[in-house]
Design a protein around this motif. Structure first.
Motif, PDB file in Angstrom:
ATOM      1  N   SER A 182       0.829  -1.109  -0.084  1.00  0.00           N
ATOM      2  CA  SER A 182      -0.110   0.003   0.045  1.00  0.00           C
ATOM      3  C   SER A 182       0.744   1.414   0.125  1.00  0.00           C
ATOM      4  O   SER A 182       0.272   2.332   0.176  1.00  0.00           O
ATOM      5  CB  SER A 182      -1.043  -0.198   1.162  1.00  0.00           C
ATOM      6  OG  SER A 182      -0.208  -0.251   2.416  1.00  0.00           O
ATOM      7  N   LEU A 183       2.161   1.019   0.157  1.00  0.00           N
ATOM      8  CA  LEU A 183       3.187   2.321  -0.065  1.00  0.00           C
ATOM      9  C   LEU A 183       2.770   2.932  -1.516  1.00  0.00           C
ATOM     10  O   LEU A 183       2.697   2.350  -2.492  1.00  0.00           O
ATOM     11  CB  LEU A 183       4.571   2.025   0.102  1.00  0.00           C
ATOM     12  CG  LEU A 183       4.737   1.564   1.597  1.00  0.00           C
ATOM     13  CD1 LEU A 183       6.471   1.015   1.519  1.00  0.00           C
ATOM     14  CD2 LEU A 183       4.864   2.743   2.426  1.00  0.00           C
ATOM     15  N   PHE A 184       2.806   4.221  -1.498  1.00  0.00           N
ATOM     16  CA  PHE A 184       2.707   5.111  -2.785  1.00  0.00           C
ATOM     17  C   PHE A 184       3.913   5.040  -3.407  1.00  0.00           C
ATOM     18  O   PHE A 184       4.930   5.068  -3.041  1.00  0.00           O
ATOM     19  CB  PHE A 184       2.043   6.325  -2.529  1.00  0.00           C
ATOM     20  CG  PHE A 184       0.726   6.424  -1.641  1.00  0.00           C
ATOM     21  CD1 PHE A 184      -0.384   5.965  -2.446  1.00  0.00           C
ATOM     22  CD2 PHE A 184       0.459   6.842  -0.235  1.00  0.00           C
ATOM     23  CE1 PHE A 184      -1.678   6.011  -1.640  1.00  0.00           C
ATOM     24  CE2 PHE A 184      -0.626   6.707   0.177  1.00  0.00           C
ATOM     25  CZ  PHE A 184      -1.696   6.361  -0.496  1.00  0.00           C
ATOM     26  N   VAL A 185       3.613   5.025  -4.796  1.00  0.00           N
ATOM     27  CA  VAL A 185       4.830   5.176  -5.811  1.00  0.00           C
ATOM     28  C   VAL A 185       5.090   6.613  -6.499  1.00  0.00           C
ATOM     29  O   VAL A 185       5.634   7.000  -7.233  1.00  0.00           O
ATOM     30  CB  VAL A 185       4.786   3.941  -6.850  1.00  0.00           C
ATOM     31  CG1 VAL A 185       4.991   2.581  -6.017  1.00  0.00           C
ATOM     32  CG2 VAL A 185       3.590   4.013  -7.752  1.00  0.00           C
ATOM     33  N   ILE A 220       3.355   0.279  10.628  1.00  0.00           N
ATOM     34  CA  ILE A 220       4.552   0.123  10.069  1.00  0.00           C
ATOM     35  C   ILE A 220       4.873  -0.769   8.758  1.00  0.00           C
ATOM     36  O   ILE A 220       4.510  -1.976   8.843  1.00  0.00           O
ATOM     37  CB  ILE A 220       5.610  -0.116  11.113  1.00  0.00           C
ATOM     38  CG1 ILE A 220       5.564   0.538  12.569  1.00  0.00           C
ATOM     39  CG2 ILE A 220       6.997  -0.012  10.834  1.00  0.00           C
ATOM     40  CD1 ILE A 220       6.278   0.092  13.486  1.00  0.00           C
ATOM     41  N   SER A 221       4.903   0.099   7.571  1.00  0.00           N
ATOM     42  CA  SER A 221       5.074  -0.833   6.806  1.00  0.00           C
ATOM     43  C   SER A 221       6.803  -1.295   6.373  1.00  0.00           C
ATOM     44  O   SER A 221       7.599  -0.513   6.674  1.00  0.00           O
ATOM     45  CB  SER A 221       4.728   0.093   5.402  1.00  0.00           C
ATOM     46  OG  SER A 221       3.347   0.092   5.211  1.00  0.00           O
ATOM     47  N   PRO A 222       6.888  -2.522   5.989  1.00  0.00           N
ATOM     48  CA  PRO A 222       8.467  -2.797   5.847  1.00  0.00           C
ATOM     49  C   PRO A 222       8.642  -2.811   4.376  1.00  0.00           C
ATOM     50  O   PRO A 222       7.866  -2.198   3.723  1.00  0.00           O
ATOM     51  CB  PRO A 222       8.167  -4.522   6.023  1.00  0.00           C
ATOM     52  CG  PRO A 222       6.913  -4.786   5.503  1.00  0.00           C
ATOM     53  CD  PRO A 222       6.026  -3.808   6.161  1.00  0.00           C
ATOM     54  N   ALA A 243      11.145   5.887   6.241  1.00  0.00           N
ATOM     55  CA  ALA A 243      10.557   6.841   5.425  1.00  0.00           C
ATOM     56  C   ALA A 243       8.904   6.947   5.600  1.00  0.00           C
ATOM     57  O   ALA A 243       8.344   6.344   6.698  1.00  0.00           O
ATOM     58  CB  ALA A 243      10.623   6.223   3.789  1.00  0.00           C
ATOM     59  N   GLY A 244       8.404   7.783   4.979  1.00  0.00           N
ATOM     60  CA  GLY A 244       7.052   8.007   5.069  1.00  0.00           C
ATOM     61  C   GLY A 244       6.065   7.204   4.557  1.00  0.00           C
ATOM     62  O   GLY A 244       6.158   5.747   4.487  1.00  0.00           O
ATOM     63  N   GLU A 245       5.009   7.536   3.536  1.00  0.00           N
ATOM     64  CA  GLU A 245       3.967   6.692   3.138  1.00  0.00           C
ATOM     65  C   GLU A 245       4.462   6.430   1.559  1.00  0.00           C
ATOM     66  O   GLU A 245       3.604   5.502   0.734  1.00  0.00           O
ATOM     67  CB  GLU A 245       2.746   7.795   2.864  1.00  0.00           C
ATOM     68  CG  GLU A 245       2.184   8.167   4.086  1.00  0.00           C
ATOM     69  CD  GLU A 245       0.878   7.273   4.365  1.00  0.00           C
ATOM     70  OE1 GLU A 245       0.737   6.213   3.866  1.00  0.00           O
ATOM     71  OE2 GLU A 245       0.148   7.583   5.308  1.00  0.00           O
ATOM     72  N   GLU A 246       5.424   6.889   1.037  1.00  0.00           N
ATOM     73  CA  GLU A 246       6.117   6.457  -0.306  1.00  0.00           C
ATOM     74  C   GLU A 246       6.983   5.616  -0.237  1.00  0.00           C
ATOM     75  O   GLU A 246       7.839   5.166   0.660  1.00  0.00           O
ATOM     76  CB  GLU A 246       6.460   7.985  -0.969  1.00  0.00           C
ATOM     77  CG  GLU A 246       5.434   8.829  -1.212  1.00  0.00           C
ATOM     78  CD  GLU A 246       6.104  10.298  -1.527  1.00  0.00           C
ATOM     79  OE1 GLU A 246       7.072  10.206  -2.212  1.00  0.00           O
ATOM     80  OE2 GLU A 246       5.341  11.018  -1.448  1.00  0.00           O
ATOM     81  N   VAL A 283       9.998   1.372   6.819  1.00  0.00           N
ATOM     82  CA  VAL A 283      11.181   0.989   7.296  1.00  0.00           C
ATOM     83  C   VAL A 283      11.884   0.183   6.139  1.00  0.00           C
ATOM     84  O   VAL A 283      11.262  -0.662   5.575  1.00  0.00           O
ATOM     85  CB  VAL A 283      11.382   0.465   8.728  1.00  0.00           C
ATOM     86  CG1 VAL A 283      11.035   1.252   9.565  1.00  0.00           C
ATOM     87  CG2 VAL A 283      10.597  -0.860   8.787  1.00  0.00           C
ATOM     88  N   TYR A 284      13.156   0.505   6.097  1.00  0.00           N
ATOM     89  CA  TYR A 284      14.125  -0.106   5.062  1.00  0.00           C
ATOM     90  C   TYR A 284      15.551  -0.294   5.624  1.00  0.00           C
ATOM     91  O   TYR A 284      16.009   0.540   6.142  1.00  0.00           O
ATOM     92  CB  TYR A 284      14.002   0.224   3.601  1.00  0.00           C
ATOM     93  CG  TYR A 284      14.368   1.721   3.412  1.00  0.00           C
ATOM     94  CD1 TYR A 284      15.696   1.973   2.843  1.00  0.00           C
ATOM     95  CD2 TYR A 284      13.723   2.797   3.762  1.00  0.00           C
ATOM     96  CE1 TYR A 284      16.135   3.280   2.837  1.00  0.00           C
ATOM     97  CE2 TYR A 284      13.998   4.102   3.669  1.00  0.00           C
ATOM     98  CZ  TYR A 284      15.346   4.342   3.101  1.00  0.00           C
ATOM     99  OH  TYR A 284      15.673   5.662   3.012  1.00  0.00           O
TER     100      TYR A 284
END
Length: 209
Positions: A102-105, A148-150, A167-170, A206-207
């Motif tokens: 669901s992270l934006f590109v 938290i998106s991985p 990072a944020g939403e992207e 996070v990455y």
């Protein structure tokens, strides 16, 4: 700090418990059967059967529920919504182990990673389930949630490096053009957020560096 980890027997859940225990926190594992984590405090209960009394007194509840099959995928959004409802109106924070799809590109936030042509079809059901969980949190009221998106390449057996980038939403890649993080380093980010409360009512990602 008192932390409850829901689905503590899962691969990510066990690592979150381990990270929090090693930092000296008072950790309770919420499991459906025999506890496999290093937590010494245990609640044996299905996540969807948890009530406010079960979670009273904690500072943070971590939702580490994961699923892969068609039959079990509803557990991801259902648990996030249930825990948000149970914790609404309290000071207990909810941290949800999320997904990357669901992270934006794009800067306009009109296209997600899961909508791109190269996103694997096999991962779309899981991504959709995590997306529903995020949607339910955004629509919730009175709960202090963090999602938290991985990174896109989320490796269960990856090395614990001991650091990560946020990072944020992207959707974001590192200097090598990679979107990767190990479960162990992701667990560090979860416990950091539990301690710091830096992203309340937000989703961040996070990455690996």
């Amino acid at each position: 700090m008192k932390i409850a980890v829901v689905a503590a027997n899962g691969r990510e859940g066990q690592l979150v418990v381990k990270e929090a225990v090693e930092r000296g926190h008072d950790v309770t594992a919420v499991v459906r059967g025999e506890n496999k984590s290093v937590a010494t405090n245990v609640v044996v209960k299905d996540a969807l059967d948890l009530i406010a009394a079960d979670l009273a007194g904690f500072d943070v509840v971590v939702d580490a529920v994961g699923a892969w099959t068609e039959e079990t995928l509803p557990a991801i959004p259902n648990t996030a919504k249930h825990l948000a409802d149970v914790l609404a109106g309290t000071d207990v924070r909810l941290i949800v182990v999320g997904g990357a799809g669901s992270l934006f590109v794009n800067a306009e936030h009109t296209m997600a990673l899961e909508d791109t042509p190269d996103f694997p079809d096999a991962y779309k059901p899981v991504s959709a389930a995590h997306g529903l969980a995020l949607k339910s949190l955004r629509e919730s009221n009175g709960v202090k949630w963090t999602y938290i998106s991985p990174a896109a390449d989320f490796q269960a057996d990856g090395e614990r490096v001991g650091s990560y980038e946020t990072a944020g939403e992207e959707f974001t890649v590192n200097a090598a053009g990679e979107s990767y993080i190990s479960y162990a380093d992701y667990a560090i980010a979860v416990v950091d957020e539990a301690e710091q409360a830096a992203h309340v009512s937000e989703r961040f990602s996070v990455y690996a560096k």
